[in-house]
Design an enzyme around this catalytic site. Structure first.
Site, short mmCIF file in Angstrom:
data_model
loop_
_atom_site.label_atom_id
_atom_site.label_comp_id
_atom_site.label_asym_id
_atom_site.label_seq_id
_atom_site.Cartn_x
_atom_site.Cartn_y
_atom_site.Cartn_z
N HIS A 113 13.76 -48.70 9.08
CA HIS A 113 13.96 -47.92 10.04
C HIS A 113 12.78 -47.43 10.97
O HIS A 113 12.92 -47.67 12.05
CB HIS A 113 15.29 -47.23 9.78
CG HIS A 113 15.81 -46.73 11.10
ND1 HIS A 113 16.51 -47.28 12.09
CD2 HIS A 113 15.88 -45.18 11.51
CE1 HIS A 113 16.88 -46.48 13.14
NE2 HIS A 113 16.71 -45.25 12.85
N ASP A 114 12.08 -47.05 9.94
CA ASP A 114 10.98 -46.34 10.59
C ASP A 114 9.78 -47.10 11.48
O ASP A 114 8.89 -46.62 12.20
CB ASP A 114 10.06 -45.62 9.59
CG ASP A 114 10.36 -44.07 9.57
OD1 ASP A 114 11.29 -43.68 10.16
OD2 ASP A 114 10.12 -43.18 8.58
N ARG A 170 17.09 -33.97 4.20
CA ARG A 170 15.85 -34.77 4.85
C ARG A 170 15.35 -35.85 3.87
O ARG A 170 15.15 -37.02 4.00
CB ARG A 170 14.66 -33.96 5.18
CG ARG A 170 13.43 -34.62 5.82
CD ARG A 170 13.83 -35.37 6.91
NE ARG A 170 12.59 -35.86 7.48
CZ ARG A 170 12.50 -36.64 8.64
NH1 ARG A 170 13.70 -36.79 9.18
NH2 ARG A 170 11.24 -36.94 9.10
N ASP A 177 15.18 -53.08 8.39
CA ASP A 177 15.98 -51.99 8.69
C ASP A 177 17.29 -51.81 8.19
O ASP A 177 18.09 -52.91 8.61
CB ASP A 177 15.96 -51.58 10.36
CG ASP A 177 16.49 -50.53 10.40
OD1 ASP A 177 17.14 -49.76 9.98
OD2 ASP A 177 16.58 -50.06 11.79
N SER A 198 16.49 -45.75 17.76
CA SER A 198 17.57 -45.13 16.89
C SER A 198 18.57 -44.49 17.73
O SER A 198 19.16 -45.07 18.60
CB SER A 198 16.92 -44.42 15.82
OG SER A 198 17.60 -43.82 14.94
#
Lengths: 199, 382
Positions: free
Chosen positions: B355-356, B227, B322, B157
């Site tokens: 994405h994680d 968040r 992602d 990232s």
């Protein structure tokens, strides 16, 4: 390691120091041989993740992609001296388009593919009335990646139609040996063809 | 005492601190007269000093990438799946350096540390730093540690963007760059997500123009919202569906606006726990660094021209689900590298986690990573 004869023949057609793109490079056997014996640089394009890992392990440059999209997405005109594609012409969606793409990004192309005009194939279709299953084409029709099979004669006709100039042709059997018979009657006796061609 | 940690863990680790007195000129034109960087190291630097690996962290990351700070820790560092003995970043072979970036909130100089000039917290006075500034500060740390050339600079990232910037800015000081789930610049949609997150913080009544430390409060609601939004973009529709579906906390609908669906409960928990460990000013700064990242801008907006400066080998990795930094964005980097005639390998990992996924122990991903790092180790004599 003993290199497959077809790969050996291909590597003899590639000048030392060339820039090569290998379409469907598998585990990178050919590229590694070309790098180690002929100081070739370049990239492999490969879809299977385990093959991608094998190529990375071998220290090769490999791009994880299918061939149909990969060539167009990544490579500009005249990027390579030679574009190689071994045993993949019959599995791609648009073989005719791919051949012209090969000559867009490279000066020369080299392909290998199984001959659907081999006498065993002809015999099985003519007398047995069923789709051929052979050493080079071992899978039944409903369970094969080979969606665009052709004979040597078909391939050469396509090249004429596309103004592709064939520079060299070698015909071998399944064990990648050649013989006098194959040289005399390639479309009947040859199992695998290796073509080198240009614009 | 029995060894409480797994055998493939780097075990107990202690952060270190390096002070820098040499002023750092920032891209913004401002100057940091002095600053501290907090970092961790794993493994041993070899005699040739050739086996150094720099780990660059992402938006909410820090220097604690692997191992445990105490035997009581429930969780190891954020990239423990990739760093440790026998893991892709093998600490039996590599000397791994993981640094908390400037402007961070975990010990390195940033908004929540005192400004030596005033004795007050920097807060909003801390200059906005860019990826380029981070790379320059990390280079100073490399000098302090006696590492002339990294065997590899690695990140996912925003961390991958730092690896890319390293390759362009310091070609002689980096042998390989591993760029995971990144992009060569943010899209409008990505900047938009960041802007919503920032607005959540900036409009929180307890933000006090960034001087909330003095007020003894934190812009809790804003940071939590930021968040929660970010977290949604790090997951995929599929992974959220698999984890929560439409599951309710109670058996039936409550016809109100409390927490009814499990996914709501999860998001609130993620938001609340983030507030406990992260600083709102740092969140603003990190998202800006993301927005500004565009290494091609210095080279006529032509990525291949920028990448032609690099001489290292590249591994680029993306994940199919992602959508924050989609495979398409990694392919742009790969295309740039191919146009620039650089050594690059690219793997697109089949993954449902969004994405994680870059933090997850996915076998094919770790195999690709491992294969590349073995080659790096062999090459640098690690």
């Amino acid at each position: 390691m003993e290199l497959r004869t077809d790969l050996q023949l291909i590597s003899e057609w590639i000048r030392p120091g060339s820039r090569v793109l290998d379409l469907g490079c598998g585990d990178g056997t050919l590229l590694r041989h070309l790098r180690d014996s002929r100081q070739v640089t370049g990239y492999g394009l490969e879809l299977d993740p385990d093959n991608v890992i094998a190529c990375i392990d071998a220290g090769l440059n490999v791009i994880h992609s299918n061939l149909d999209d990969g060539l167009q997405q990544y490579f500009d005109d005249d990027s390579f001296d030679v574009v190689v594609m071994t045993q993949a012409l019959q599995v791609v969606h648009y073989p005719a388009w791919l051949l012209t793409e090969m000559l867009r990004v490279g000066r020369e192309g080299i392909v290998t593919f199984p001959n659907f005009g081999h006498w065993q194939c002809r015999l099985q279709l003519a007398l047995g009335g069923h789709m051929p299953v052979s050493r080079t084409l071992p899978n039944p029709w409903y369970d094969t990646q080979n969606i665009h099979l052709c004979t040597f004669r078909d391939f050469e006709a396509l090249c004429r139609q596309k103004n592709i100039r064939i520079l060299e042709r070698t015909v071998v059997d399944n064990a990648h040996r050649t013989s006098l018979g194959m040289r005399l009657l390639p479309n009947l006796l040859g199992e695998v063809a290796i073509y080198r061609f240009t614009r | 005492m029995p060894e409480p940690f797994p055998s493939d863990s780097v075990g107990l680790v202690t952060p270190a601190r390096q002070h820098f007195d040499q002023p750092l000129e920032l891209v913004s034109g401002r100057v940091l007269e002095s600053y501290d960087l907090v970092y961790e190291t794993y493994g041993e630097l070899n005699a040739a000093r050739s086996n150094g690996i720099l780990i660059c962290h992402a938006l909410s990351g820090d220097h604690h990438a692997a191992g445990y700070h105490s035997p009581e820790d429930r969780k190891p560092g954020w990239w423990d799946t990739a760093i440790g003995p026998g893991k892709p970043i093998d600490t039996n072979r590599f000397f791994v350096v993981s640094v908390n970036n400037l402007g961070g909130c975990k010990g390195s100089t940033g908004p929540n540390t005192p400004n030596p000039a005033t004795g007050q917290f920097y807060g909003p006075d801390f200059p906005i730093v860019t990826v380029k500034d981070w790379v320059n500060s990390q280079q100073r740390l490399a000098e302090a540690l006696g590492i002339d050339r990294w065997a590899a600079v690695i990140g996912g990232s925003l961390g991958g963007m730092q690896a890319l910037q390293w390759a362009i800015d310091h070609p002689d000081r980096i042998a390989h760059a591993v760029v995971i789930a990144a992009a060569s610049k943010l899209s409008a949609q990505n900047i938009a997500f960041n802007e919503v997150a920032r607005q959540a913080i900036l409009t929180d009544p307890e933000f006090h123009d960034g001087r909330y430390y003095e007020q003894g409060v934190v812009p809790r609601r804003g940071l939590m919202l930021a968040r929660m939004l970010g977290h949604i973009t790090y997951l995929s529709d599929e992974s959220m569906g698999a984890k929560f579906g439409r599951e309710l906390r109670e058996q039936k609908l409550q016809f109100g606006y409390g927490v009814e669906f499990q996914v709501e409960s999860y998001l609130r928990y993620q938001g609340e726990s983030f507030v406990e460990r992260f600083d709102a000013n740092t969140y603003l700064l990190m998202t800006r660094a993301l927005d500004y990242f565009d290494p091609a801008a210095d080279y006529g907006n032509d990525l291949p021209t920028a990448l032609r400066r690099a001489s290292c080998g590249f591994l680029v990795v993306s994940f199919t689900s992602d959508w924050r930094f989609a495979p398409e964005r990694s392919r742009e980097i790969v295309k740039g590298l191919l146009d620039a005639d650089r050594n690059v390998s690219y793997a697109e990992i089949e993954a449902t986690q969004g994405h994680d996924a870059f933090l997850m122990p996915l076998p094919k991903y770790l195999d690709v990573f491992h294969a590349y790092m073995r080659r790096v180790a062999d090459e640098v004599g690690a």
